[in-house]
Design a protein around this motif. Structure first.
Motif, PDB file in Angstrom:
ATOM      1  N   ASP A 224       0.774  -1.599   0.195  1.00  0.00           N
ATOM      2  CA  ASP A 224       0.327   0.261   0.251  1.00  0.00           C
ATOM      3  C   ASP A 224       0.890   1.199   0.072  1.00  0.00           C
ATOM      4  O   ASP A 224       1.947   1.571   0.700  1.00  0.00           O
ATOM      5  CB  ASP A 224      -1.000   0.307   0.748  1.00  0.00           C
ATOM      6  N   GLY A 225       0.524   2.297  -0.896  1.00  0.00           N
ATOM      7  CA  GLY A 225       1.443   3.808  -0.648  1.00  0.00           C
ATOM      8  C   GLY A 225       0.280   4.720  -0.893  1.00  0.00           C
ATOM      9  O   GLY A 225      -0.757   4.625  -1.474  1.00  0.00           O
ATOM     10  N   SER A 226       0.720   6.186  -1.145  1.00  0.00           N
ATOM     11  CA  SER A 226       0.033   6.880  -1.299  1.00  0.00           C
ATOM     12  C   SER A 226      -0.458   7.277  -2.762  1.00  0.00           C
ATOM     13  O   SER A 226      -1.574   7.630  -3.106  1.00  0.00           O
ATOM     14  CB  SER A 226      -0.061   8.334  -0.537  1.00  0.00           C
ATOM     15  N   ALA A 227       0.328   6.379  -3.524  1.00  0.00           N
ATOM     16  CA  ALA A 227       0.555   6.765  -4.909  1.00  0.00           C
ATOM     17  C   ALA A 227      -0.673   6.242  -5.641  1.00  0.00           C
ATOM     18  O   ALA A 227      -1.424   6.841  -6.273  1.00  0.00           O
ATOM     19  CB  ALA A 227       1.880   6.621  -5.219  1.00  0.00           C
ATOM     20  N   GLU A 228      -0.504   4.753  -5.267  1.00  0.00           N
ATOM     21  CA  GLU A 228      -1.747   3.840  -5.725  1.00  0.00           C
ATOM     22  C   GLU A 228      -2.433   3.443  -4.944  1.00  0.00           C
ATOM     23  O   GLU A 228      -1.996   3.047  -3.751  1.00  0.00           O
ATOM     24  CB  GLU A 228      -0.812   2.969  -7.150  1.00  0.00           C
ATOM     25  N   ASP A 229      -3.218   2.786  -5.232  1.00  0.00           N
ATOM     26  CA  ASP A 229      -4.735   1.678  -3.901  1.00  0.00           C
ATOM     27  C   ASP A 229      -3.669   0.680  -4.749  1.00  0.00           C
ATOM     28  O   ASP A 229      -4.154   0.118  -5.856  1.00  0.00           O
ATOM     29  CB  ASP A 229      -6.365   2.269  -4.497  1.00  0.00           C
ATOM     30  N   PRO A 230      -3.690  -0.336  -3.535  1.00  0.00           N
ATOM     31  CA  PRO A 230      -2.413  -1.710  -4.500  1.00  0.00           C
ATOM     32  C   PRO A 230      -4.812  -2.724  -4.456  1.00  0.00           C
ATOM     33  O   PRO A 230      -4.226  -3.467  -5.569  1.00  0.00           O
ATOM     34  CB  PRO A 230      -2.927  -2.278  -3.099  1.00  0.00           C
ATOM     35  N   LEU A 231      -5.996  -2.124  -4.542  1.00  0.00           N
ATOM     36  CA  LEU A 231      -6.714  -2.904  -4.371  1.00  0.00           C
ATOM     37  C   LEU A 231      -6.769  -3.221  -6.019  1.00  0.00           C
ATOM     38  O   LEU A 231      -7.314  -3.600  -7.204  1.00  0.00           O
ATOM     39  CB  LEU A 231      -8.334  -2.389  -3.705  1.00  0.00           C
ATOM     40  N   LEU A 232      -6.526  -1.451  -7.090  1.00  0.00           N
ATOM     41  CA  LEU A 232      -6.827  -1.201  -8.009  1.00  0.00           C
ATOM     42  C   LEU A 232      -6.048  -2.266  -8.796  1.00  0.00           C
ATOM     43  O   LEU A 232      -6.321  -3.125  -9.763  1.00  0.00           O
ATOM     44  CB  LEU A 232      -6.654  -0.291  -8.740  1.00  0.00           C
ATOM     45  N   GLY A 233      -4.868  -2.354  -8.099  1.00  0.00           N
ATOM     46  CA  GLY A 233      -4.100  -2.911  -8.859  1.00  0.00           C
ATOM     47  C   GLY A 233      -4.154  -4.713  -8.973  1.00  0.00           C
ATOM     48  O   GLY A 233      -3.986  -5.681  -9.189  1.00  0.00           O
ATOM     49  N   LEU A 234      -4.848  -5.192  -7.542  1.00  0.00           N
ATOM     50  CA  LEU A 234      -5.480  -6.585  -7.555  1.00  0.00           C
ATOM     51  C   LEU A 234      -6.543  -6.749  -8.316  1.00  0.00           C
ATOM     52  O   LEU A 234      -6.094  -8.089  -8.752  1.00  0.00           O
ATOM     53  CB  LEU A 234      -5.436  -6.858  -6.245  1.00  0.00           C
ATOM     54  N   ALA A 235      -7.375  -5.561  -8.607  1.00  0.00           N
ATOM     55  CA  ALA A 235      -8.437  -6.357  -9.748  1.00  0.00           C
ATOM     56  C   ALA A 235      -8.378  -6.691 -10.966  1.00  0.00           C
ATOM     57  O   ALA A 235      -8.815  -7.102 -11.890  1.00  0.00           O
ATOM     58  CB  ALA A 235      -9.523  -4.819  -9.354  1.00  0.00           C
ATOM     59  N   ALA A 236      -6.741  -5.846 -11.465  1.00  0.00           N
ATOM     60  CA  ALA A 236      -6.418  -5.863 -12.473  1.00  0.00           C
ATOM     61  C   ALA A 236      -5.625  -7.503 -13.049  1.00  0.00           C
ATOM     62  O   ALA A 236      -5.895  -8.132 -13.632  1.00  0.00           O
ATOM     63  CB  ALA A 236      -5.795  -4.684 -12.876  1.00  0.00           C
ATOM     64  N   ALA A 237      -5.074  -7.771 -11.598  1.00  0.00           N
ATOM     65  CA  ALA A 237      -4.516  -8.850 -12.402  1.00  0.00           C
ATOM     66  C   ALA A 237      -5.180  -9.784 -11.890  1.00  0.00           C
ATOM     67  O   ALA A 237      -5.237 -11.408 -12.576  1.00  0.00           O
ATOM     68  CB  ALA A 237      -4.047  -9.395 -10.720  1.00  0.00           C
ATOM     69  N   ALA A 238      -6.319  -9.926 -11.285  1.00  0.00           N
ATOM     70  CA  ALA A 238      -8.519 -11.155 -10.922  1.00  0.00           C
ATOM     71  C   ALA A 238      -7.491 -10.706 -11.807  1.00  0.00           C
ATOM     72  O   ALA A 238      -8.837 -12.284 -12.483  1.00  0.00           O
ATOM     73  CB  ALA A 238      -8.310 -10.270 -10.440  1.00  0.00           C
ATOM     74  N   GLU A 239      -8.001 -10.144 -13.075  1.00  0.00           N
ATOM     75  CA  GLU A 239      -9.041 -10.032 -14.191  1.00  0.00           C
ATOM     76  C   GLU A 239      -7.961 -10.806 -15.885  1.00  0.00           C
ATOM     77  O   GLU A 239      -8.504 -11.421 -16.576  1.00  0.00           O
ATOM     78  CB  GLU A 239      -8.997  -8.904 -15.377  1.00  0.00           C
ATOM     79  N   VAL A 240      -6.487 -11.245 -15.439  1.00  0.00           N
ATOM     80  CA  VAL A 240      -5.508 -11.682 -16.357  1.00  0.00           C
ATOM     81  C   VAL A 240      -4.700 -13.140 -15.941  1.00  0.00           C
ATOM     82  O   VAL A 240      -4.304 -14.026 -15.941  1.00  0.00           O
ATOM     83  CB  VAL A 240      -4.446 -11.037 -16.162  1.00  0.00           C
ATOM     84  N   THR A 241      -5.948 -13.368 -14.298  1.00  0.00           N
ATOM     85  CA  THR A 241      -5.283 -14.699 -13.794  1.00  0.00           C
ATOM     86  C   THR A 241      -6.481 -15.356 -12.934  1.00  0.00           C
ATOM     87  O   THR A 241      -6.988 -15.364 -12.881  1.00  0.00           O
ATOM     88  CB  THR A 241      -4.086 -14.403 -12.600  1.00  0.00           C
ATOM     89  N   THR A 242      -5.962 -16.695 -12.986  1.00  0.00           N
ATOM     90  CA  THR A 242      -7.273 -17.862 -12.676  1.00  0.00           C
ATOM     91  C   THR A 242      -7.058 -18.061 -10.724  1.00  0.00           C
ATOM     92  O   THR A 242      -8.493 -18.458 -10.152  1.00  0.00           O
ATOM     93  CB  THR A 242      -7.258 -18.963 -13.687  1.00  0.00           C
TER      94      THR A 242
END
Length: 262
Positions: A37-55
């Motif tokens: 987690d950091g102030s620049a990016e929300d890790p949940l948004l990154g993980l949502a992107a990861a969920a779309e391209v992995t199983t």
């Protein structure tokens, strides 16, 4: 017990980079992807992107500070993100709280476990936070520990957590790692930076260890042997340290780490 190995990267890499990185991590056979987690990016948004391209890749945050993102706000962000709860491990910590930190994190654990089905783990340095996490959450996220200290803290947490939960807490450990000697100056810089933080400095002193001694591999050492030494934890998260942190370097880290651990 077989220790699973995952990859950790800064949440600041952003969702588009994660969309490229996550399938490579999954294809290489790693268990999960952890985003800081950091102030620049929300890790949940990154993980949502990861969920779309992995199983199957486990998706995890390490760790979200409850002083900056209280549980209701974090819950709302989780709902908006669309990250599959069944695949998510939500790491939370006290952030900059110095008074009432354990109580604040304990309250957040209870609130989140009541409202969601995600696994909630606690980022913990001191013994009081570790005990609370072992007794009340799904597990602990430890960091900056040598293998011997990690083994002692894992055994302690399992003994504390088993009676109240009916099962032992899951123990994950962050270890800063390199696969390219060109990244060693960055590794040493990161270790020195954490050693300068008062809470971490006090913890290193209490444990009698140096920050650099918890990194992988030691100069001239072997990554596979270093990873094998952490067989007391359920999951070892290799926090990727590269010369510049670029996407290409992170992809190369995944490929090289996979090859070295085969």
């Amino acid at each position: 017990m077989r220790t699973e190995v995952s990859i950790g990267v800064p949440g600041a890499v952003g969702p588009e980079a994660v969309r490229v990185l996550a399938p490579r991590i999954e294809a290489a056979g790693f268990a999960g992807l952890w985003l800081n987690d950091g102030s620049a990016e929300d890790p949940l948004l990154g993980l949502a992107a990861a969920a779309e391209v992995t199983t199957r890749l486990r998706l995890a945050t390490g760790v979200v500070p409850v002083d900056r993102r209280p549980p209701p706000e974090l819950f709302a962000d989780l709902q908006r993100s669309g990250v599959p709860e069944a695949r998510l491990t939500l790491g939370i910590g006290s952030g900059r709280l110095r008074h009432g930190a354990v109580d604040a994190v304990a309250s957040a654990v209870g609130w989140l476990r009541e409202m969601t089905s995600v696994a909630v783990v606690v980022g913990a340095l001191g013994p009081r936070m570790r005990r609370m996490g072992a007794e009340q959450s799904d597990g602990l996220l430890l960091s900056w520990l040598t293998p011997d200290v990690a083994a002692a803290q894992a055994a302690e947490a399992r003994a504390q957590g088993e009676p109240s939960q009916g099962e032992q807490p899951r123990i994950s450990l962050y270890a800063r790692a390199i696969v390219d000697e060109a990244a060693r100056p960055m590794l040493e810089r990161e270790a020195a930076q954490y050693a300068s933080y008062p809470a971490y400095a006090a913890n290193f002193t209490r444990l009698g260890i140096a920050a650099i001694d918890t990194t992988l591999p030691r100069a001239g050492g072997d990554l596979a042997a270093g990873v094998a030494a952490y067989d007391s934890v359920d999951e070892l998260v290799l926090r990727a340290i590269t010369p510049t942190g670029s996407l290409d370097e992170l992809l190369a880290f995944v490929d090289r780490a996979s090859a070295l651990l085969e």
